[in-house]
Design a protein around this motif. Structure first.
Motif, PDB file in Angstrom:
ATOM      1  N   VAL A 140     -20.196 -22.564 -41.846  1.00  0.00           N
ATOM      2  CA  VAL A 140     -21.229 -23.586 -41.665  1.00  0.00           C
ATOM      3  C   VAL A 140     -20.627 -24.836 -41.028  1.00  0.00           C
ATOM      4  O   VAL A 140     -21.229 -25.435 -40.134  1.00  0.00           O
ATOM      5  CB  VAL A 140     -21.890 -23.940 -43.016  1.00  0.00           C
ATOM      6  N   GLU A 141     -19.442 -25.171 -41.455  1.00  0.00           N
ATOM      7  CA  GLU A 141     -18.805 -26.388 -40.955  1.00  0.00           C
ATOM      8  C   GLU A 141     -18.493 -26.263 -39.467  1.00  0.00           C
ATOM      9  O   GLU A 141     -18.668 -27.221 -38.703  1.00  0.00           O
ATOM     10  CB  GLU A 141     -17.526 -26.657 -41.743  1.00  0.00           C
ATOM     11  N   VAL A 142     -18.015 -25.095 -39.073  1.00  0.00           N
ATOM     12  CA  VAL A 142     -17.689 -24.887 -37.656  1.00  0.00           C
ATOM     13  C   VAL A 142     -18.930 -25.041 -36.784  1.00  0.00           C
ATOM     14  O   VAL A 142     -18.910 -25.701 -35.743  1.00  0.00           O
ATOM     15  CB  VAL A 142     -17.058 -23.489 -37.449  1.00  0.00           C
ATOM     16  N   VAL A 143     -20.023 -24.449 -37.239  1.00  0.00           N
ATOM     17  CA  VAL A 143     -21.273 -24.547 -36.483  1.00  0.00           C
ATOM     18  C   VAL A 143     -21.768 -25.995 -36.476  1.00  0.00           C
ATOM     19  O   VAL A 143     -22.169 -26.524 -35.432  1.00  0.00           O
ATOM     20  CB  VAL A 143     -22.348 -23.610 -37.077  1.00  0.00           C
ATOM     21  N   ALA A 144     -21.725 -26.633 -37.641  1.00  0.00           N
ATOM     22  CA  ALA A 144     -22.206 -28.013 -37.744  1.00  0.00           C
ATOM     23  C   ALA A 144     -21.393 -28.933 -36.842  1.00  0.00           C
ATOM     24  O   ALA A 144     -21.946 -29.798 -36.145  1.00  0.00           O
ATOM     25  CB  ALA A 144     -22.131 -28.485 -39.197  1.00  0.00           C
ATOM     26  N   GLN A 145     -20.102 -28.722 -36.846  1.00  0.00           N
ATOM     27  CA  GLN A 145     -19.217 -29.555 -36.026  1.00  0.00           C
ATOM     28  C   GLN A 145     -19.557 -29.409 -34.547  1.00  0.00           C
ATOM     29  O   GLN A 145     -19.644 -30.394 -33.808  1.00  0.00           O
ATOM     30  CB  GLN A 145     -17.760 -29.147 -36.287  1.00  0.00           C
ATOM     31  N   ALA A 146     -19.766 -28.171 -34.144  1.00  0.00           N
ATOM     32  CA  ALA A 146     -20.129 -27.920 -32.748  1.00  0.00           C
ATOM     33  C   ALA A 146     -21.432 -28.631 -32.394  1.00  0.00           C
ATOM     34  O   ALA A 146     -21.556 -29.251 -31.324  1.00  0.00           O
ATOM     35  CB  ALA A 146     -20.244 -26.414 -32.500  1.00  0.00           C
ATOM     36  N   LEU A 147     -22.395 -28.541 -33.293  1.00  0.00           N
ATOM     37  CA  LEU A 147     -23.686 -29.189 -33.044  1.00  0.00           C
ATOM     38  C   LEU A 147     -23.540 -30.700 -32.967  1.00  0.00           C
ATOM     39  O   LEU A 147     -24.163 -31.358 -32.125  1.00  0.00           O
ATOM     40  CB  LEU A 147     -24.689 -28.809 -34.138  1.00  0.00           C
ATOM     41  N   LYS A 148     -22.727 -31.232 -33.826  1.00  0.00           N
ATOM     42  CA  LYS A 148     -22.511 -32.675 -33.835  1.00  0.00           C
ATOM     43  C   LYS A 148     -21.930 -33.136 -32.511  1.00  0.00           C
ATOM     44  O   LYS A 148     -22.393 -34.120 -31.913  1.00  0.00           O
ATOM     45  CB  LYS A 148     -21.561 -33.055 -34.981  1.00  0.00           C
ATOM     46  N   GLU A 149     -20.919 -32.412 -32.059  1.00  0.00           N
ATOM     47  CA  GLU A 149     -20.309 -32.767 -30.778  1.00  0.00           C
ATOM     48  C   GLU A 149     -21.326 -32.634 -29.653  1.00  0.00           C
ATOM     49  O   GLU A 149     -21.336 -33.426 -28.701  1.00  0.00           O
ATOM     50  CB  GLU A 149     -19.081 -31.882 -30.524  1.00  0.00           C
ATOM     51  N   GLY A 150     -22.183 -31.622 -29.775  1.00  0.00           N
ATOM     52  CA  GLY A 150     -23.245 -31.446 -28.795  1.00  0.00           C
ATOM     53  C   GLY A 150     -24.215 -32.619 -28.783  1.00  0.00           C
ATOM     54  O   GLY A 150     -24.714 -33.017 -27.719  1.00  0.00           O
ATOM     55  N   GLN A 151     -24.444 -33.156 -29.948  1.00  0.00           N
ATOM     56  CA  GLN A 151     -25.313 -34.338 -30.014  1.00  0.00           C
ATOM     57  C   GLN A 151     -24.668 -35.531 -29.311  1.00  0.00           C
ATOM     58  O   GLN A 151     -25.313 -36.228 -28.526  1.00  0.00           O
ATOM     59  CB  GLN A 151     -25.605 -34.695 -31.480  1.00  0.00           C
ATOM     60  N   SER A 152     -23.404 -35.725 -29.587  1.00  0.00           N
ATOM     61  CA  SER A 152     -22.675 -36.828 -28.946  1.00  0.00           C
ATOM     62  C   SER A 152     -22.677 -36.684 -27.430  1.00  0.00           C
ATOM     63  O   SER A 152     -22.761 -37.668 -26.689  1.00  0.00           O
ATOM     64  CB  SER A 152     -21.225 -36.858 -29.445  1.00  0.00           C
ATOM     65  N   ALA A 153     -22.596 -35.425 -26.986  1.00  0.00           N
ATOM     66  CA  ALA A 153     -22.562 -35.160 -25.544  1.00  0.00           C
ATOM     67  C   ALA A 153     -23.962 -35.104 -24.939  1.00  0.00           C
ATOM     68  O   ALA A 153     -24.117 -34.823 -23.746  1.00  0.00           O
ATOM     69  CB  ALA A 153     -21.822 -33.850 -25.271  1.00  0.00           C
ATOM     70  N   GLY A 154     -24.955 -35.351 -25.759  1.00  0.00           N
ATOM     71  CA  GLY A 154     -26.318 -35.346 -25.242  1.00  0.00           C
ATOM     72  C   GLY A 154     -26.844 -33.971 -24.887  1.00  0.00           C
ATOM     73  O   GLY A 154     -27.785 -33.826 -24.110  1.00  0.00           O
ATOM     74  N   GLN A 155     -26.250 -32.941 -25.508  1.00  0.00           N
ATOM     75  CA  GLN A 155     -26.704 -31.580 -25.222  1.00  0.00           C
ATOM     76  C   GLN A 155     -27.654 -31.057 -26.298  1.00  0.00           C
ATOM     77  O   GLN A 155     -28.439 -30.137 -26.059  1.00  0.00           O
ATOM     78  CB  GLN A 155     -25.493 -30.640 -25.138  1.00  0.00           C
ATOM     79  N   VAL A 156     -27.547 -31.630 -27.472  1.00  0.00           N
ATOM     80  CA  VAL A 156     -28.350 -31.182 -28.614  1.00  0.00           C
ATOM     81  C   VAL A 156     -29.298 -32.292 -29.038  1.00  0.00           C
ATOM     82  O   VAL A 156     -28.913 -33.468 -29.051  1.00  0.00           O
ATOM     83  CB  VAL A 156     -27.440 -30.802 -29.802  1.00  0.00           C
ATOM     84  N   ARG A 157     -30.506 -31.892 -29.352  1.00  0.00           N
ATOM     85  CA  ARG A 157     -31.516 -32.877 -29.736  1.00  0.00           C
ATOM     86  C   ARG A 157     -31.000 -33.776 -30.852  1.00  0.00           C
ATOM     87  O   ARG A 157     -30.467 -33.290 -31.861  1.00  0.00           O
ATOM     88  CB  ARG A 157     -32.780 -32.156 -30.193  1.00  0.00           C
TER      89      ARG A 157
END
Lengths: 205, 205
Positions: A140-157
């Motif tokens: 879960v942490e690995v996925v969450a971390q990826a999503l978080k970084e995606g948010q910072s990069a403006g890729q994830v809502r």
DNA sequence: GAAGATACCGACCAAACGGTATATTGTCAA
DNA sequence: TTGACAATATACCGTTTGGTCGGTATCTTC
């Protein structure tokens, strides 16, 4: 005692690994409680004495399988791959696409080793539960971390909670595997995962 | 034989139901393979002779539990409720909201009886697999049917495949329960289901 | 090369398991 | 009222289970 036919050259590490490997397969096929030490020994040509030299109890063997076989396996098949992508949406999407493409007999037949043990053992043995939970949390942490970084990069809502979504994604994956397993149907497994892909795409900005 | 202390009044139906009920709980707690007939008998004060009069084997008892206890239970808790709503999105959403609100110790501790048996038994016994699959297919069908009607009524997005989505929703539910069970956390269970709610809302027109 | 530690062997054990056999009793139709 | 059958009781059985134990072989260390 008369006839002692021992392994000519000792190799305790190999013996231990043989046992872990055989135990992993036995548990995958029968579950932990129904796993037979005798069958494990028969599949390794290791003696009972050797087994109990390396592992104190059947329980210890099971815990070692979780920590030393199942954990690393998931680490290799999911976590490291997922950490490589720089766009989590694409990363997750492609990883699942790979699972869809590689859908093999073993997954359909035996399901996910982690999930199998969770359903069987987590209410029965707190140490098992903790060992399994450690892997689950890492996932879960690995996925969450990826999503978080995606948010910072403006890729994830930005209006989403990475931890909650990660939890849900992992749950969905286990669910898809479980359903495919009972349906004994690669097709059901793939259709299920494809819907998960759709969901993942909906997380994109 | 000397001491025969039989139940004063016979009641074969009651005896059978007692056995099914006790077996259900024993299986829920220990899984099928580790379920002990002796324990079931101890919890029912039914004799072994009576048990084997009503059920030919332990396996038969397990199959009866699936068909006569687990099936009807899900029918009552999910299927009939879901069939009542005239908007599938709201219906599913509210049903899950109810599960979130009612999240009790038992779900967190033992998970879903259906999923437990799937993971344990479906690779080991074809009859078990079929019994479980029958329930699963009914579940998916009920959800799919609701979504289809929702499409006709213009409530559900037309560019979706009801069967696939239903499959995925059921998988997600089982996944959420499984994760909450291993985390032993009502909170994780609820957060996971809430993401499923979000997904379900995304299906609305 | 002797001693001590580590690795391994296989016979054995008590307990629990699912299942059987046989005896007895309640029920109900004739 | 009785005969037949369904329902229940309990002692027992063979097998498998995880685990133990005394012993032996190999490896390491000094």
């Amino acid at each position: 005692m008369m006839n002692m036919i021992q392994r000519k050259t000792r190799n305790p590490e190999q013996t231990r690994n043989d046992l872990l490997d055989a135990a992993y397969h036995e548990i995958l096929e029968s579950g932990f409680q129904a796993a037979s030490l005798e069958r494990i020994l028969a599949n390794t040509s290791v003696s009972k004495g050797a087994l109990y030299h390396h592992f104190g109890t059947k329980r210890d063997l099971g815990l070692a399988v979780i920590e030393e076989v199942i954990g690393p396996q998931l680490e290799k098949r999911w976590f490291t791959i997922l950490a490589q992508h720089d766009n989590p949406i694409n990363g997750l999407y492609n990883l699942i696409a790979e699972k869809i493409a590689q859908a093999d007999e073993s997954v359909i037949r035996y399901g996910c080793p982690l999930n199998n043990l969770i359903q069987e053992m987590s209410p029965l043995d707190e140490s098992f539960r903790q060992g399994l939970q450690k892997i689950l949390e890492r996932w879960v942490e690995v996925v969450a971390q990826a999503l978080k970084e995606g948010q910072s990069a403006g890729q994830v809502r930005p209006d989403t909670n990475p931890e909650d979504i990660a939890l849900y994604i992992v749950a969905s994956i286990e669910g898809c595997v479980g359903l495919g397993k009972n349906a004994q149907s690669i097709d059901a497994y793939q259709r299920c995962l494809r819907q998960l892909q759709v969901y993942i795409q909906s997380l994109a900005v």
